[in-house]
Design an enzyme around this catalytic site. Structure first.
Site, PDB file in Angstrom:
ATOM      1  N   THR A  88       0.816  -1.219   0.000  1.00  0.00           N
ATOM      2  CA  THR A  88       0.000   0.000   0.000  1.00  0.00           C
ATOM      3  C   THR A  88       0.847   1.265   0.000  1.00  0.00           C
ATOM      4  O   THR A  88       0.425   2.302  -0.514  1.00  0.00           O
ATOM      5  CB  THR A  88      -0.963   0.025   1.194  1.00  0.00           C
ATOM      6  OG1 THR A  88      -0.246   0.151   2.416  1.00  0.00           O
ATOM      7  CG2 THR A  88      -1.819  -1.230   1.232  1.00  0.00           C
TER       8      THR A  88
ATOM      9  N   LEU B 212      -2.919   4.646   0.022  1.00  0.00           N
ATOM     10  CA  LEU B 212      -4.350   4.359  -0.066  1.00  0.00           C
ATOM     11  C   LEU B 212      -4.530   2.848   0.104  1.00  0.00           C
ATOM     12  O   LEU B 212      -4.539   2.096  -0.856  1.00  0.00           O
ATOM     13  CB  LEU B 212      -4.906   4.845  -1.400  1.00  0.00           C
ATOM     14  CG  LEU B 212      -6.423   4.817  -1.541  1.00  0.00           C
ATOM     15  CD1 LEU B 212      -7.107   5.622  -0.451  1.00  0.00           C
ATOM     16  CD2 LEU B 212      -6.836   5.334  -2.911  1.00  0.00           C
ATOM     17  N   HIS B 213      -4.703   2.419   1.344  1.00  0.00           N
ATOM     18  CA  HIS B 213      -4.581   1.007   1.690  1.00  0.00           C
ATOM     19  C   HIS B 213      -5.691   0.126   1.105  1.00  0.00           C
ATOM     20  O   HIS B 213      -5.438  -0.752   0.278  1.00  0.00           O
ATOM     21  CB  HIS B 213      -4.595   0.847   3.213  1.00  0.00           C
ATOM     22  CG  HIS B 213      -3.614   1.695   3.949  1.00  0.00           C
ATOM     23  ND1 HIS B 213      -2.259   1.437   3.946  1.00  0.00           N
ATOM     24  CD2 HIS B 213      -3.787   2.793   4.719  1.00  0.00           C
ATOM     25  CE1 HIS B 213      -1.645   2.338   4.697  1.00  0.00           C
ATOM     26  NE2 HIS B 213      -2.541   3.168   5.170  1.00  0.00           N
ATOM     27  N   ASP B 214      -6.905   0.306   1.581  1.00  0.00           N
ATOM     28  CA  ASP B 214      -7.947  -0.706   1.416  1.00  0.00           C
ATOM     29  C   ASP B 214      -8.415  -0.927  -0.020  1.00  0.00           C
ATOM     30  O   ASP B 214      -8.756  -2.064  -0.384  1.00  0.00           O
ATOM     31  CB  ASP B 214      -9.146  -0.367   2.298  1.00  0.00           C
ATOM     32  CG  ASP B 214      -8.803  -0.472   3.780  1.00  0.00           C
ATOM     33  OD1 ASP B 214      -7.950  -1.303   4.136  1.00  0.00           O
ATOM     34  OD2 ASP B 214      -9.388   0.282   4.591  1.00  0.00           O
TER      35      ASP B 214
END
Length: 310
Positions: free
Chosen positions: A192, A238-240
């Site tokens: 990420t 922007l992980h998810d």
């Protein structure tokens, strides 16, 4: 092509909300339900935030509230990152669609039993998923895959020096999931942190003529400020949404099938994902652990799909 059935378990969080929008904007995916868990903010707020994301998308999908605390520990939250609401950065009206009256864990169990090959996509602490696996062990053999955001290897921790927040918040739950035998894809911080919210990427959403694009830009404006200050980078990770992107375009990612164990005993390294990236143990692989992503192609995909929304 038959859409892939998925269930999103989440604790929105701006990046969770963007992941929900990406999934709901993608015809390749059949989002059967969304379940909320305590994590970035308390579960009443994560459920409300999930409803707001669904309503913003213009789609219809049931949202149920799940566990309000980890399996064995006191709840921990991340309002210092996401703001008091969890979705600071854009003003959205109170949702008009109601919560599903079922408990989120029951929704996971019922949906897994009704859809052979269901993919679970956990975006927060793994409490709901682990509780479902413990309550209904039969669903482990019915699930197609679990694609989760959590953990790290080279990047190590973002909530402690050793641990990433989602795993740290409920390490006992994570241990159950990683030992469940269900095929796992893990999107860790190592991946990420290569997908930063650079200014030109955010402005692309702000320029969209729909409602969803500017809302996403507002969320990312707020969300990235914490990581910009912490890491000194030009944007935040922007992980998810990368979990959803992997389902849509696995060719954008590279990783390895490795063994990952969860530290639950040590106060110093609680929630650490002990990832055998180099194969130095004889423990069998239990997860596809992603290490890299084509960030430009990911943001192209995200922008194209967000642009489809109202």
């Amino acid at each position: 092509m038959t859409p892939r059935p998925i269930l999103i378990d989440t604790d929105p969080g701006q990046d969770d909300a963007v992941a929900i929008l990406l999934a709901l904007a993608s015809p390749e995916l059949d989002v059967r339900a969304i379940t909320a868990v305590s994590g970035n903010v308390p579960v009443a707020r994560t459920a409300r935030n999930a409803l707001q994301a669904v309503e913003l998308s213009g789609r219809a999908v049931p949202v149920a509230m799940g566990c309000d605390r980890p399996m064995r520990r006191a709840p921990a939250h991340a309002a210092h990152v996401h703001g008091d609401t969890g979705l600071d950065g854009a003003d959205l009206p109170e949702p008009t669609i109601p919560l599903d009256p079922r408990h989120g864990v029951d929704v996971i169990v019922e949906t897994a039993r009704a859809a052979d090959g269901l993919t679970l996509v956990p975006l927060g602490p793994l409490t709901n998923v682990a509780t479902a696996l413990r309550r209904a062990p039969d669903i482990a053999g019915r699930l197609g895959r679990i694609v989760l955001m959590g953990g790290a290897y080279f990047e190590v921790g973002n909530i402690t020096p050793a641990a990433e927040f989602n795993i740290w918040a409920d390490p006992e739950a994570a241990a159950i999931v990683f030992r469940s035998g269900v095929p796992l894809t893990v999107v860790p911080l190592d991946c990420t942190h290569k997908a930063l919210t650079l200014r030109h990427r955010i402005e692309r959403f702000r320029a969209m003529p729909n409602r969803a694009g500017p809302v996403v830009a507002g969320w990312l404006d707020f969300f990235e400020r914490f990581d910009r200050d912490k890491y000194g980078t030009d944007g935040g990770p922007l992980h998810d949404p990368l979990t959803i992107a992997w389902l849509l375009r696995p060719d954008l990612f590279t990783g390895r099938e490795i063994n990952v164990e969860i530290e639950t005993e040590s106060d110093l390294t609680r929630g650490m994902t002990v990832a055998d990236w180099w194969g130095v143990t004889d423990r069998p692989p239990n997860a596809l652990f992603l290490g890299d992503v084509d960030a430009d192609a990911f943001y192209d995909l995200l922008a194209e799909r967000i642009g489809r929304l109202p």
